[in-house]
Design a protein around this motif. Structure first.
Motif, PDB file in Angstrom:
ATOM      1  N   ILE A  62     -11.576  29.610  78.244  1.00  0.00           N
ATOM      2  CA  ILE A  62     -12.951  29.095  78.262  1.00  0.00           C
ATOM      3  C   ILE A  62     -13.887  30.004  77.465  1.00  0.00           C
ATOM      4  O   ILE A  62     -14.740  29.533  76.699  1.00  0.00           O
ATOM      5  CB  ILE A  62     -13.442  28.947  79.723  1.00  0.00           C
ATOM      6  N   LYS A  63     -13.732  31.323  77.616  1.00  0.00           N
ATOM      7  CA  LYS A  63     -14.586  32.265  76.876  1.00  0.00           C
ATOM      8  C   LYS A  63     -14.391  32.111  75.369  1.00  0.00           C
ATOM      9  O   LYS A  63     -15.351  32.143  74.597  1.00  0.00           O
ATOM     10  CB  LYS A  63     -14.269  33.696  77.301  1.00  0.00           C
ATOM     11  N   SER A  66     -15.931  28.759  74.249  1.00  0.00           N
ATOM     12  CA  SER A  66     -17.398  28.754  74.406  1.00  0.00           C
ATOM     13  C   SER A  66     -18.088  29.514  73.280  1.00  0.00           C
ATOM     14  O   SER A  66     -19.232  29.182  72.917  1.00  0.00           O
ATOM     15  CB  SER A  66     -17.775  29.358  75.755  1.00  0.00           C
ATOM     16  N   LYS A  67     -17.438  30.525  72.720  1.00  0.00           N
ATOM     17  CA  LYS A  67     -18.033  31.258  71.606  1.00  0.00           C
ATOM     18  C   LYS A  67     -18.202  30.369  70.380  1.00  0.00           C
ATOM     19  O   LYS A  67     -19.171  30.485  69.630  1.00  0.00           O
ATOM     20  CB  LYS A  67     -17.164  32.462  71.251  1.00  0.00           C
ATOM     21  N   TYR A  69     -17.991  26.827  70.572  1.00  0.00           N
ATOM     22  CA  TYR A  69     -18.699  25.602  70.944  1.00  0.00           C
ATOM     23  C   TYR A  69     -19.523  25.865  72.202  1.00  0.00           C
ATOM     24  O   TYR A  69     -19.141  25.475  73.320  1.00  0.00           O
ATOM     25  CB  TYR A  69     -17.699  24.468  71.202  1.00  0.00           C
ATOM     26  N   PRO A  70     -20.655  26.539  72.050  1.00  0.00           N
ATOM     27  CA  PRO A  70     -21.465  26.925  73.235  1.00  0.00           C
ATOM     28  C   PRO A  70     -22.045  25.739  74.008  1.00  0.00           C
ATOM     29  O   PRO A  70     -22.326  25.861  75.206  1.00  0.00           O
ATOM     30  CB  PRO A  70     -22.586  27.778  72.627  1.00  0.00           C
ATOM     31  N   THR A  73     -18.765  20.971  77.007  1.00  0.00           N
ATOM     32  CA  THR A  73     -18.371  20.994  78.420  1.00  0.00           C
ATOM     33  C   THR A  73     -16.853  21.096  78.469  1.00  0.00           C
ATOM     34  O   THR A  73     -16.144  20.207  77.998  1.00  0.00           O
ATOM     35  CB  THR A  73     -18.826  19.710  79.143  1.00  0.00           C
TER      36      THR A  73
END
Length: 207
Positions: A62-63, A66-67, A69-70, A73
């Motif tokens: 997830i980290k 998320s970097k 695609y901030p 979902t």
């Protein structure tokens, strides 16, 4: 953007220098993003020969996503932790050694099975039971009557084949055999144990 991640419980990698998201999880996302996510690197694999074990958590995945695609979902629909087993080379089997090993294991299994069956027959006094059956049905006493012993032996062999769901190297039905069920349960227990051991090891190293 919705991204769905389904991590595996265990992943095996051969001759690799890094661990990618696609190695440890299935990804569902828009086509262009899915290809990019699958190729994202989670961590490097330590150099050197031999097998190594790593633990990849869903939080690591997830980290990493998320970097890039901030605003996305990220939904986890799989495991929380993945055991990654890496090896630097594939061990080649020498044909002669392989056949000798198969022959040795087959001999041990045959002797063990024969001993177990004979022990059961001795404890249950099966020969005496056959003699009683012969006396009941034919009116005469006979030691080890073939008319009963032979059908029993055939039935025993057929019963074993039906129980283990195999005949001449082929499965009789699509149902899992008792051995396959036990192997699957054993592999699950090993995987769970390895994940716990790696967690403890990395926890001590990070303290």
């Amino acid at each position: 953007m919705e991204i769905y991640i389904k991590p595996k419980k265990k992943a095996a990698l051969l001759n690799r220098e890094d661990i990618l998201i696609g190695d440890v999880a299935d990804v569902v996302a828009p086509a262009a993003s899915e290809t990019k996510i699958i190729r994202m690197k989670l961590r490097d694999i330590d150099g050197g020969k031999g097998a190594k074990n790593y633990l990849v958590s869903i939080t690591d995945i997830i980290k990493k996503i998320s970097k890039e695609y901030p605003d996305a979902t990220i939904n986890n629909v799989g495991e929380m932790d993945t055991w990654v087993h890496t090896t630097t080379r594939k061990r080649s089997e020498v044909p002669l050694f392989l056949w000798l090993r198969v022959a040795f294991i087959s001999l041990v299994l045959f002797i063990g099975a024969a001993t177990a069956i004979m022990s059961f027959h001795t404890d249950g006094q099966i020969p005496k039971i056959f003699e009683k059956y012969h006396s009941m049905f034919f009116g005469t006493e006979k030691k080890n009557p073939p008319i009963i012993a032979v059908p029993y032996a055939i039935g025993l062999a057929l019963g074993i084949m039906v129980f283990y769901n195999h005949f001449m190297g082929r499965k009789i039905t699509d149902d899992p055999t008792p051995i396959e069920v036990e192997i699957e349960a054993y592999e699950k227990e090993v995987t769970e144990a390895m994940i716990e051991l790696i967690e403890k090891r990395e926890g001590r190293l990070n303290e």
